[in-house]
Design a protein around this motif. Structure first.
Motif, PDB file in Angstrom:
ATOM      1  N   TYR A 195      39.424  -8.352 -12.314  1.00  0.00           N
ATOM      2  CA  TYR A 195      39.870  -7.034 -12.772  1.00  0.00           C
ATOM      3  C   TYR A 195      39.303  -5.953 -11.868  1.00  0.00           C
ATOM      4  O   TYR A 195      38.113  -5.970 -11.511  1.00  0.00           O
ATOM      5  CB  TYR A 195      39.401  -6.767 -14.198  1.00  0.00           C
ATOM      6  CG  TYR A 195      40.324  -7.298 -15.278  1.00  0.00           C
ATOM      7  CD1 TYR A 195      41.704  -7.201 -15.160  1.00  0.00           C
ATOM      8  CD2 TYR A 195      39.796  -7.862 -16.438  1.00  0.00           C
ATOM      9  CE1 TYR A 195      42.541  -7.677 -16.166  1.00  0.00           C
ATOM     10  CE2 TYR A 195      40.625  -8.340 -17.453  1.00  0.00           C
ATOM     11  CZ  TYR A 195      42.003  -8.238 -17.300  1.00  0.00           C
ATOM     12  OH  TYR A 195      42.828  -8.699 -18.286  1.00  0.00           O
ATOM     13  N   ILE A 196      40.169  -4.987 -11.496  1.00  0.00           N
ATOM     14  CA  ILE A 196      39.732  -3.836 -10.731  1.00  0.00           C
ATOM     15  C   ILE A 196      40.363  -2.577 -11.330  1.00  0.00           C
ATOM     16  O   ILE A 196      41.148  -2.669 -12.288  1.00  0.00           O
ATOM     17  CB  ILE A 196      40.076  -3.979  -9.234  1.00  0.00           C
ATOM     18  CG1 ILE A 196      41.580  -4.182  -9.031  1.00  0.00           C
ATOM     19  CG2 ILE A 196      39.273  -5.123  -8.611  1.00  0.00           C
ATOM     20  CD1 ILE A 196      41.989  -4.218  -7.557  1.00  0.00           C
ATOM     21  N   GLY A 197      40.068  -1.430 -10.761  1.00  0.00           N
ATOM     22  CA  GLY A 197      40.361  -0.155 -11.414  1.00  0.00           C
ATOM     23  C   GLY A 197      41.725   0.452 -11.163  1.00  0.00           C
ATOM     24  O   GLY A 197      41.818   1.551 -10.592  1.00  0.00           O
ATOM     25  N   CYS A 244      47.584  -4.068 -16.674  1.00  0.00           N
ATOM     26  CA  CYS A 244      46.266  -3.799 -16.117  1.00  0.00           C
ATOM     27  C   CYS A 244      46.060  -4.520 -14.793  1.00  0.00           C
ATOM     28  O   CYS A 244      46.535  -5.636 -14.593  1.00  0.00           O
ATOM     29  CB  CYS A 244      45.179  -4.188 -17.117  1.00  0.00           C
ATOM     30  SG  CYS A 244      45.126  -3.050 -18.515  1.00  0.00           S
ATOM     31  N   GLY A 245      45.327  -3.868 -13.907  1.00  0.00           N
ATOM     32  CA  GLY A 245      45.265  -4.288 -12.524  1.00  0.00           C
ATOM     33  C   GLY A 245      44.190  -5.299 -12.198  1.00  0.00           C
ATOM     34  O   GLY A 245      43.094  -5.283 -12.761  1.00  0.00           O
ATOM     35  N   ALA A 246      44.514  -6.169 -11.242  1.00  0.00           N
ATOM     36  CA  ALA A 246      43.583  -7.191 -10.774  1.00  0.00           C
ATOM     37  C   ALA A 246      43.874  -7.481  -9.309  1.00  0.00           C
ATOM     38  O   ALA A 246      44.901  -7.060  -8.762  1.00  0.00           O
ATOM     39  CB  ALA A 246      43.720  -8.465 -11.606  1.00  0.00           C
ATOM     40  N   VAL A 291      49.271  -7.511 -11.724  1.00  0.00           N
ATOM     41  CA  VAL A 291      49.001  -6.956 -13.047  1.00  0.00           C
ATOM     42  C   VAL A 291      49.021  -8.088 -14.062  1.00  0.00           C
ATOM     43  O   VAL A 291      49.734  -9.089 -13.886  1.00  0.00           O
ATOM     44  CB  VAL A 291      50.014  -5.864 -13.445  1.00  0.00           C
ATOM     45  CG1 VAL A 291      49.771  -4.597 -12.647  1.00  0.00           C
ATOM     46  CG2 VAL A 291      51.442  -6.336 -13.268  1.00  0.00           C
ATOM     47  N   THR A 292      48.236  -7.921 -15.121  1.00  0.00           N
ATOM     48  CA  THR A 292      48.126  -8.961 -16.122  1.00  0.00           C
ATOM     49  C   THR A 292      47.953  -8.320 -17.497  1.00  0.00           C
ATOM     50  O   THR A 292      47.925  -7.088 -17.626  1.00  0.00           O
ATOM     51  CB  THR A 292      46.954  -9.910 -15.789  1.00  0.00           C
ATOM     52  OG1 THR A 292      46.976 -11.013 -16.705  1.00  0.00           O
ATOM     53  CG2 THR A 292      45.619  -9.198 -15.900  1.00  0.00           C
TER      54      THR A 292
END
Length: 303
Positions: free
Chosen positions: A230-232, A273-275, A284-285
């Motif tokens: 996971y990243i921002g 949400c980003g990864a 995204v996941t």
């Protein structure tokens, strides 16, 4: 000369995060979290701050804590503390695994407590009067985090008190902290914030390689998806417009490399949400799916 050195050590020991209160009489830092939550998240939030969910150590400290609790909103009657019996009914231990049997803490139960009402009360609160009561762990209360001055250590390289952060030779303006324990994207965001950092943002292809290297060190992770970090970034603010947690588009941030095989963004409405993957591509996941994550701290020019 010895006296001067000793005074210097004492002064340094009294430095900690600005959001913590210093109690000289107990050589301890405290933080009252007035934003109520459940017991598990309270414990996690204290740990993210490098401290521990409150374990009182003496009757004198209880009196001091009653004063601290007077700052709570009037409708709150108690705070969560770091005591529970989730491992074995009736066997109360601290979050450090120490039994309270035979200690002063055993004398602080309110009358008729603990009673494990309906068989659901396995976490402990402390009332404004300084007495303990067992409550369900999913109840919502404020909480207090605590750390002894002697337990604080300053991370000079990363200008903070979290020793988990370290610089990376390739990127000179940031420190990173890799979290192998999986959390949801939202909880990962909060954990980084509590550490006085932020969920990491990729600013260049070179930095993307740094992120991937952290994943490479954890090939055998048992997380639900061991191939992402996971990243921002997310589209939580603007659907289908992926932006960093600081409001930039991915292109403005400096890295927007998606997998050529990625699914259509229009069909992945539940994935927001980003990864970053082990291949270095963004994806995204599902935001509530636990994954490893990376936090970062920016270093100012004087650090």
């Amino acid at each position: 000369m010895f006296d001067s050195y000793y005074k210097c050590v004492i002064i340094l020991a009294q430095k900690f995060r600005m959001d913590y209160m210093w109690a000289h009489a107990f050589q301890t830092f405290y933080r009252l979290h007035d934003l109520a939550t459940d017991w598990d998240q309270a414990r996690q939030m204290c740990e993210a701050e490098g401290t521990t969910l409150l374990i009182p150590s003496s009757l004198e400290e209880i009196e001091n804590l009653k004063l601290l609790m007077s700052n709570m909103k009037a409708y709150y009657t108690a705070v969560f503390i770091g005591i529970h019996d989730q491992f074995a009914d009736g066997h109360y231990v601290t979050v450090k695994g120490e039994p309270i049997t035979g200690t002063v803490l055993e004398l602080l139960w309110a009358e008729g407590r603990p009673d494990n009402f309906n068989g659901t009360e396995h976490c402990v609160v402390m009332s404004r009067e300084g007495l303990f009561d067992d409550r369900p762990c999913d109840s919502i209360f404020p909480f207090v985090c605590k750390i002894l001055a002697n337990d604080t250590q300053y991370n000079e390289a990363c200008d903070g008190f979290d020793l988990g952060y370290s610089p990376h030779g390739v990127i000179t303006n940031k420190c990173y902290k890799f979290h192998s324990e999986p959390l949801s994207w939202h909880d990962a965001y909060l954990a980084c914030k509590l550490e006085e950092g932020r969920l990491a943002i990729v600013n260049s292809p070179k930095e993307a390689n740094v992120f991937v290297s952290f994943l490479g060190e954890h090939l055998n992770s048992n997380t639900p998806d061991p191939n992402i970090l996971y990243i921002g970034f997310s589209d939580l603010m603007f659907p289908y417009q992926y932006r960093t947690i600081t409001g930039e588009t991915l292109e403005e941030a400096g890295y927007a490399s998606w997998s050529p095989l990625k699914e259509s963004l229009q069909t992945s409405t539940d994935k927001r949400c980003g990864a970053i993957s082990r291949t270095g591509f963004l994806e995204v996941t599902y935001c509530d799916r636990p994954a490893m994550f990376l936090c970062e701290k920016l270093l100012n020019s004087t650090s």
